[in-house]
Design a protein around this motif. Structure first.
Motif, PDB file in Angstrom:
ATOM      1  N   TRP A   1       0.495  -9.642   1.657  1.00  0.00           N
ATOM      2  CA  TRP A   1      -0.869  -9.628   1.148  1.00  0.00           C
ATOM      3  C   TRP A   1      -1.914  -9.562   2.260  1.00  0.00           C
ATOM      4  O   TRP A   1      -3.121  -9.669   1.980  1.00  0.00           O
ATOM      5  CB  TRP A   1      -1.116 -10.857   0.284  1.00  0.00           C
ATOM      6  N   ASP A   2      -1.496  -9.372   3.493  1.00  0.00           N
ATOM      7  CA  ASP A   2      -2.465  -9.311   4.600  1.00  0.00           C
ATOM      8  C   ASP A   2      -3.488  -8.199   4.357  1.00  0.00           C
ATOM      9  O   ASP A   2      -3.130  -7.053   4.055  1.00  0.00           O
ATOM     10  CB  ASP A   2      -1.750  -9.047   5.927  1.00  0.00           C
ATOM     11  N   GLY A   3      -4.752  -8.549   4.520  1.00  0.00           N
ATOM     12  CA  GLY A   3      -5.821  -7.577   4.369  1.00  0.00           C
ATOM     13  C   GLY A   3      -6.171  -7.236   2.936  1.00  0.00           C
ATOM     14  O   GLY A   3      -7.095  -6.453   2.700  1.00  0.00           O
ATOM     15  N   LEU A   4      -5.441  -7.812   1.967  1.00  0.00           N
ATOM     16  CA  LEU A   4      -5.669  -7.501   0.563  1.00  0.00           C
ATOM     17  C   LEU A   4      -6.225  -8.682  -0.226  1.00  0.00           C
ATOM     18  O   LEU A   4      -6.985  -8.488  -1.173  1.00  0.00           O
ATOM     19  CB  LEU A   4      -4.359  -7.050  -0.097  1.00  0.00           C
ATOM     20  N   ARG A   5      -5.871  -9.888   0.181  1.00  0.00           N
ATOM     21  CA  ARG A   5      -6.250 -11.057  -0.612  1.00  0.00           C
ATOM     22  C   ARG A   5      -7.754 -11.268  -0.633  1.00  0.00           C
ATOM     23  O   ARG A   5      -8.288 -11.873  -1.573  1.00  0.00           O
ATOM     24  CB  ARG A   5      -5.521 -12.305  -0.104  1.00  0.00           C
ATOM     25  N   GLU A   6      -8.442 -10.721   0.377  1.00  0.00           N
ATOM     26  CA  GLU A   6      -9.891 -10.883   0.436  1.00  0.00           C
ATOM     27  C   GLU A   6     -10.588 -10.248  -0.767  1.00  0.00           C
ATOM     28  O   GLU A   6     -11.701 -10.635  -1.129  1.00  0.00           O
ATOM     29  CB  GLU A   6     -10.442 -10.269   1.720  1.00  0.00           C
TER      30      GLU A   6
ATOM     31  N   GLY B   1       0.190   2.285  10.279  1.00  0.00           N
ATOM     32  CA  GLY B   1       0.777   0.944  10.313  1.00  0.00           C
ATOM     33  C   GLY B   1       0.050   0.041  11.280  1.00  0.00           C
ATOM     34  O   GLY B   1      -0.980   0.434  11.831  1.00  0.00           O
ATOM     35  N   PRO B   2       0.565  -1.164  11.488  1.00  0.00           N
ATOM     36  CA  PRO B   2       1.808  -1.714  10.924  1.00  0.00           C
ATOM     37  C   PRO B   2       1.708  -1.970   9.420  1.00  0.00           C
ATOM     38  O   PRO B   2       0.608  -2.083   8.877  1.00  0.00           O
ATOM     39  CB  PRO B   2       1.981  -3.026  11.695  1.00  0.00           C
ATOM     40  N   TYR B   3       2.870  -2.062   8.784  1.00  0.00           N
ATOM     41  CA  TYR B   3       2.944  -2.244   7.346  1.00  0.00           C
ATOM     42  C   TYR B   3       3.499  -3.643   7.034  1.00  0.00           C
ATOM     43  O   TYR B   3       4.495  -4.054   7.613  1.00  0.00           O
ATOM     44  CB  TYR B   3       3.846  -1.183   6.717  1.00  0.00           C
ATOM     45  N   GLY B   4       2.865  -4.316   6.091  1.00  0.00           N
ATOM     46  CA  GLY B   4       3.298  -5.663   5.746  1.00  0.00           C
ATOM     47  C   GLY B   4       4.241  -5.730   4.574  1.00  0.00           C
ATOM     48  O   GLY B   4       4.549  -6.821   4.090  1.00  0.00           O
ATOM     49  N   THR B   5       4.721  -4.576   4.110  1.00  0.00           N
ATOM     50  CA  THR B   5       5.516  -4.529   2.883  1.00  0.00           C
ATOM     51  C   THR B   5       6.960  -4.090   3.107  1.00  0.00           C
ATOM     52  O   THR B   5       7.686  -3.849   2.142  1.00  0.00           O
ATOM     53  CB  THR B   5       4.867  -3.559   1.888  1.00  0.00           C
TER      54      THR B   5
ATOM     55  N   TYR C   1       1.223   0.315  -4.886  1.00  0.00           N
ATOM     56  CA  TYR C   1      -0.052   0.695  -5.500  1.00  0.00           C
ATOM     57  C   TYR C   1      -1.169  -0.274  -5.115  1.00  0.00           C
ATOM     58  O   TYR C   1      -2.334   0.114  -4.968  1.00  0.00           O
ATOM     59  CB  TYR C   1       0.089   0.737  -7.028  1.00  0.00           C
ATOM     60  N   PHE C   2      -0.835  -1.558  -4.998  1.00  0.00           N
ATOM     61  CA  PHE C   2      -1.819  -2.618  -4.750  1.00  0.00           C
ATOM     62  C   PHE C   2      -2.481  -2.469  -3.389  1.00  0.00           C
ATOM     63  O   PHE C   2      -3.581  -2.992  -3.168  1.00  0.00           O
ATOM     64  CB  PHE C   2      -1.144  -3.989  -4.849  1.00  0.00           C
ATOM     65  N   GLU C   3      -1.824  -1.759  -2.465  1.00  0.00           N
ATOM     66  CA  GLU C   3      -2.391  -1.528  -1.150  1.00  0.00           C
ATOM     67  C   GLU C   3      -3.044  -0.156  -1.063  1.00  0.00           C
ATOM     68  O   GLU C   3      -4.240  -0.038  -0.770  1.00  0.00           O
ATOM     69  CB  GLU C   3      -1.310  -1.666  -0.072  1.00  0.00           C
TER      70      GLU C   3
END
Length: 258
Positions: A36-41, A164-168, A240-242
């Protein structure tokens, strides 16, 4: 780093951020909270977010018993207990969506609203990924396997502009034993018979071009959970969420605020 302690003594690392009613964000198989890095905000403002490291990932303890999505759901409740949160919204993606199903089934009083993303009911009713997808991920060359996973997660255009880098792509610090445990937990998940008992208002999200967890699973979930809403995101693959966060996050926020 805060920890919650489970009934069997495991320490589960969790990461609360922000103020307001909690939204629990659950990552995919073999991933830590960095999913969820960079997305939870996107969800901060009127609510806080809570992520956690599954057993065997991040700063949580190694699993000492066979992993299951139902066990991971109990770990989520341990985190909510440690936070003193009576209720929370729960948003799970991929394996996290399987975990979220059990949170809602086994602890209906703890879930205000439920979002299930790019996931499936599991068991014989689920639509599995195609044989070529499974072969591409199981190939012995790690570089080629990683390339195959990236192709399943994101569109070529997005990858061309996001190096990247990719957190998934999985927690690189996981032990082989823990990784096998997560795989078994995902494969053995079967909540089909329990899904009609979910009472929380539910939103099902899925990318139309998801081949890792085929989009055909989305209507199965939506039809099985009473009153569930279904939203498909055209052109989106597994993450999709990213990649499609400008579409997905407002859909989730509108639902949670509904």
């Amino acid at each position: 780093m805060p920890y919650a302690k489970t009934e069997d003594g495991a320490r589960i690392a969790y990461q609360p951020v922000g103020d307001g009613p909690p939204l629990v964000l659950l990552a995919g198989q073999a991933n830590s909270h960095h999913w969820w890095d960079g997305l939870r905000e996107d969800f901060h403002g009127a609510r806080s977010t809570v992520t956690l490291d599954y057993r065997g990932t991040g700063d949580s303890d190694e699993p000492q018993t066979p992993c299951s999505t139902r066990q991971f759901a109990r770990d989520v409740i341990a985190v909510l207990d440690e936070l003193g949160a009576d209720r929370a919204d729960v948003y799970g993606t991929s394996m996290g969506g399987r975990v979220a199903q059990w949170v809602a089934v086994d602890h209906p009083d703890r879930v205000r609203r439920l979002v299930l993303g790019c996931t499936s009911p599991g068991g014989p009713h689920a639509v599995d990924s195609a044989d070529d997808v499974r072969r591409s991920l199981a190939q012995p060359d790690p570089t080629e396997a990683r390339r195959a996973l990236l192709d399943l997660m994101y569109t070529p255009d997005w990858l061309a502009h996001h190096p990247g880098p990719y957190g998934t792509l999985g927690d690189s610090g996981m032990s082989a034993r823990a990784r096998r445990g997560h795989l078994a937990a995902s494969r053995q998940h079967d909540a089909w018979d329990a899904l009609p008992g979910i009472t929380a208002p539910t939103l099902v999200l899925h990318g139309t071009d998801d081949r890792l967890n085929p989009a055909a699973n989305a209507p199965l979930l939506a039809d099985r959970i009473p009153g569930a809403r279904l939203r498909l995101i055209p052109g989106a693959r597994h993450a999709y969420f990213e990649e499609f966060r400008a579409v997905a996050a407002p859909l989730v926020l509108d639902f949670l605020d509904g």
